[in-house]
Design an enzyme around this catalytic site. Structure first.
Site, PDB file in Angstrom:
ATOM      1  N   ASP A 162      -5.698   7.784  14.350  1.00 46.52           N
ATOM      2  CA  ASP A 162      -5.433   6.426  13.850  1.00 46.52           C
ATOM      3  C   ASP A 162      -3.957   6.086  14.036  1.00 46.52           C
ATOM      4  O   ASP A 162      -3.102   6.555  13.283  1.00 46.52           O
ATOM      5  CB  ASP A 162      -5.848   6.382  12.362  1.00 46.52           C
ATOM      6  CG  ASP A 162      -5.654   4.997  11.747  1.00 46.52           C
ATOM      7  OD1 ASP A 162      -5.003   4.144  12.380  1.00 46.52           O
ATOM      8  OD2 ASP A 162      -6.152   4.791  10.632  1.00 46.52           O
ATOM      9  N   LYS A 175       0.817  -1.214   0.000  1.00 43.93           N
ATOM     10  CA  LYS A 175       0.000   0.000   0.000  1.00 43.93           C
ATOM     11  C   LYS A 175       0.855   1.271   0.000  1.00 43.93           C
ATOM     12  O   LYS A 175       0.446   2.310  -0.511  1.00 43.93           O
ATOM     13  CB  LYS A 175      -0.910  -0.030   1.235  1.00 43.93           C
ATOM     14  CG  LYS A 175      -1.865   1.118   1.356  1.00 43.93           C
ATOM     15  CD  LYS A 175      -2.784   0.863   2.544  1.00 43.93           C
ATOM     16  CE  LYS A 175      -3.666   2.046   2.840  1.00 43.93           C
ATOM     17  NZ  LYS A 175      -4.584   1.752   3.960  1.00 43.93           N
ATOM     18  N   GLU A 200     -10.539   6.483   5.089  1.00 37.92           N
ATOM     19  CA  GLU A 200     -10.511   5.676   6.312  1.00 37.92           C
ATOM     20  C   GLU A 200     -11.132   6.410   7.503  1.00 37.92           C
ATOM     21  O   GLU A 200     -11.935   5.824   8.237  1.00 37.92           O
ATOM     22  CB  GLU A 200      -9.071   5.238   6.615  1.00 37.92           C
ATOM     23  CG  GLU A 200      -8.610   4.154   5.653  1.00 37.92           C
ATOM     24  CD  GLU A 200      -7.105   3.972   5.588  1.00 37.92           C
ATOM     25  OE1 GLU A 200      -6.387   4.602   6.399  1.00 37.92           O
ATOM     26  OE2 GLU A 200      -6.635   3.222   4.724  1.00 37.92           O
TER      27      GLU A 200
END
Ligand code: AMP
Length: 629
Positions: A193, A71, A170
């Protein structure tokens, strides 16, 4: 049946697939019951790639052919790839159109081709779990992904046979997992996060109306700051202590370095729950080394790393124009660390949401978005009343209801509890949902250990338990011991996992069993209170028997024996117990024990008169006693 739309969190380290039906979102598990799929792919010439746990586990054996963290290069140009992901440099080559590619198993593979293998596996997991075809997905990407990175993610999905019906951010998914943006409430939230390798913070504006209810207004972060850095910092601390203890270390051995990192991670995880953790290591010199690491030490070690996340929070706040943030949604495994939770709450001066598993929040939110797109949204997230009563377990397996069903939210209530055993320093708080009177017939929502109660006789600690359901339907249960101020709390989404029919069924059950349930609850309470009385009578008699008339003592003992038999019968078979007779016997015993009380007080006063004045403590469980541990 139309094919399902699933929600997918395609992560740097791990990926998950989730699905939302009427009972709310849930992450789907593979055939072994495992929900998290490592985003690791090993390419083998002439064979199908190995994806997930095995690829991650054996990565060190096949390092050249294993791609971890694809990613990081998704949609990036070759020119920028090395600086974006220096740790991937040995694999980076130039692919088509000047894109970054991975050189593995003699091929140059684009990150989307690697991502497609992970997505293909997730699709198979979903099809097996749901028993139907899965051809469409909502996929999440970091808020900072540019168009190229988003398009590469779409390509990965298409290669895996999945139509990417929507790519969502996200943090937006994380907010949706809590039902934020679905209730028509306008608010500003932050999403913090903190995962294994990256840190991202986003400020979201949730508007009351419109199609695009959740808007990312600013983001900040550090793509190379995560739980791995925490492990490395703890490992460094342990290595220094090992050397200080006179041992030699083998800095060149990667197996030894890994063992040290594993020990550090183990201690870190333990310290999220406990005040200290022990570390046991077999050293390269053949000896073993054991030590203990306290949470205070741990917090000192990781302080600078947490401070870096706080600096990013400040940047995001400034970029957003310093809005008043109402709550912080916590995402990523590293947010289980208490210091991290405190730091996030302080940085935003807002309450943190931790009810949803931080590893699953993004996937669950993607599934909520998928169900919205299918027009099949889960009403469960949108309740404006408490659908089923909420309470905690008390001694004897009964449920003390604290918030009653159909109360509109937000709602708050408190109750006092106490201990049931002398010197008890912890109680297990078991949060339950349902209309029935006994634990066995209700639904367990959460359990937490309330530790650190100063040792006192049973019934003396005053433990205030507060249930708070906020405007978003999130339940926070907190406990506080009044004298010492010790406190702890847990958060839950109380409505998940039940459909409206199941809720209706639970209500019907409660009505059907109301009489028998009340009886069992009453017997459980009588047993708990009578047992405390009997214990006190036994102790007081041991102290002052000599000051009492022997005939009185014998009468008292036989009455106490009768009540003890009732307690035993009540605990063995509540249904056969006569609650009224039990209550009368208990009350008569209370009255009959008055002379014992007086003798006991007289003796105490006399003893204290010799020792000088002392403060006496009093207090009693207002309502039952919480289950002892
Ligand atoms: P994620 O990338 O969100 O899966 O987060 C993984 C990171 O969370 C790893 O660094 C884990 O060591 C860390 N982690 C998982 N559980 C805990 C825990 N209970 N306490 C502290 N860190 C944890």
């Amino acid at each position: 049946m139309r094919d399902a739309i699933v929600g997918i969190d395609l992560g740097t380290t791990n990926s998950l697939v989730a699905w939302c039906d009427e009972s709310g979102p849930r992450v789907l598990a593979d055939a072994d019951g495992v929900r998290m799929l490592p985003s690791a792919v090993r390419f083998v010439r002439g064979h199908a790639p190995v994806v997930g746990h095995v690829a991650r586990r054996d990565a060190h054996l096949h390092r050249a052919d294993t791609v971890l963290g694809a990613k990081r290069l998704m949609g990036r140009g070759h020119a920028e790839a090395r600086s974006a992901a220096p740790e991937l440099a040995p694999w980076i080559v130039e692919g088509v159109r000047g894109l970054a590619a991975f050189s593995v198993a003699g091929r140059a593979l684009l990150p989307q081709e690697v991502g497609a293998e992970v997505l293909r596996r997730l699709r198979a997991i979903a099809e097996r779990a749901l028993g139907r075809r899965v051809a469409r997905a909502v996929i999440t990407v970091p808020a900072y992904f540019d168009d190229g990175q988003r398009e590469a993610t779409r390509d990965a999905a298409r290669l895996a046979g999945l139509e990417p019906v929507r790519i969502i951010n996200e943090p937006t998914a994380a907010a949706l997992a809590y039902g934020l943006g679905l209730r028509g409430r306008a608010e500003t939230v932050a999403v913090y996060d903190f995962g294994g390798g990256t840190f991202d913070v986003s400020i979201l504006d949730i508007s009351a109306e419109g199609d695009d209810v959740v808007r990312v207004i600013s983001t900040a972060g550090d793509t190379h700051l995560g739980g791995d850095d925490i492990d490395a910092a703890v490992a460094g601390h342990l290595a220094a202590r090992i050397v200080a203890d006179g041992h030699g270390l083998d800095a060149a051995s990667s197996a030894w370095r890994q063992a040290l990192l594993d020990a550090a991670e183990g201690a870190k995880v333990a310290l999220s729950e406990r005040a200290s953790a022990s570390v046991d290591l077999a050293l390269p010199d053949g000896t073993s080394w054991s030590a203990s690491l306290t949470r205070a030490d741990f917090e000192t070690i990781i302080g600078p790393l947490v401070a870096r996340t706080v600096a990013c929070c400040r940047t995001a706040l400034a970029d957003a124009g310093h809005p008043q943030v109402e709550r912080v949604v916590m995402v990523g495994g590293s947010t289980r660390i208490p210091l991290v939770r405190r730091a996030a709450a302080e940085a935003f001066r807002a309450e943190v949401y931790t009810a949803v598993d931080p590893d699953e929040t993004v996937a669950l939110g993607a599934a909520v978005q998928a169900s919205l797109l299918e027009g099949r949204r889960s009403d469960i997230l949108l309740l404006d009343v408490i659908p089923l009563s909420l309470g905690i377990e008390t001694v004897g397996g009964a449920v003390a209801k604290i918030l009653m069903r159909n109360q509109s939210i937000p709602a708050r209530a408190t109750e006092m509890f106490s201990t049931s055993v002398d010197g008890q320093v912890s109680i297990s708080i078991h949060v339950l949902q349902g209309e029935r009177e006994m634990v066995a017939d209700c639904r367990s929502l959460a359990r937490f250990e309330f530790r650190g109660i100063p040792p006192m006789p049973a019934g003396i600690p005053q433990i205030e338990v507060e249930f708070l359901v906020d405007a978003n339907g999130i339940l926070t249960v907190s406990a506080r011991e009044r004298r010492s101020g010790v406190n702890a709390s847990v958060q839950v989404v109380p409505t998940w996992g039940l459909t409206r029919e199941e809720i209706a069924g639970m209500e019907r059950d409660a009505l059907t069993h109301a009489r028998e349930d009340m009886h069992r609850h009453r017997i459980a309470d009588l047993c708990a209170h009578a047992a405390l009385d009997l214990k006190w009578i036994g102790e007081a008699l041991a102290r002052v028997r000599d000051a009492l008339d022997p005939a009185y003592v014998s009468d008292l003992e036989s009455r106490a024996g009768a009540v003890a038999a009732m307690v035993e019968q009540g605990r063995g078979d509540a249904a056969s117990c006569d609650a009224d007779a039990f209550q009368r016997a208990k009350e008569e015993l209370d009255r009959f024990s008055m002379p014992l009380h007086e003798a006991s007080i007289t003796r105490t006063l006399r003893e204290h008169a010799c020792e000088g004045p002392q403060v006496t403590v009093s207090g009693k469980a207002v309502r039952g006693t919480a289950e002892g541990t």
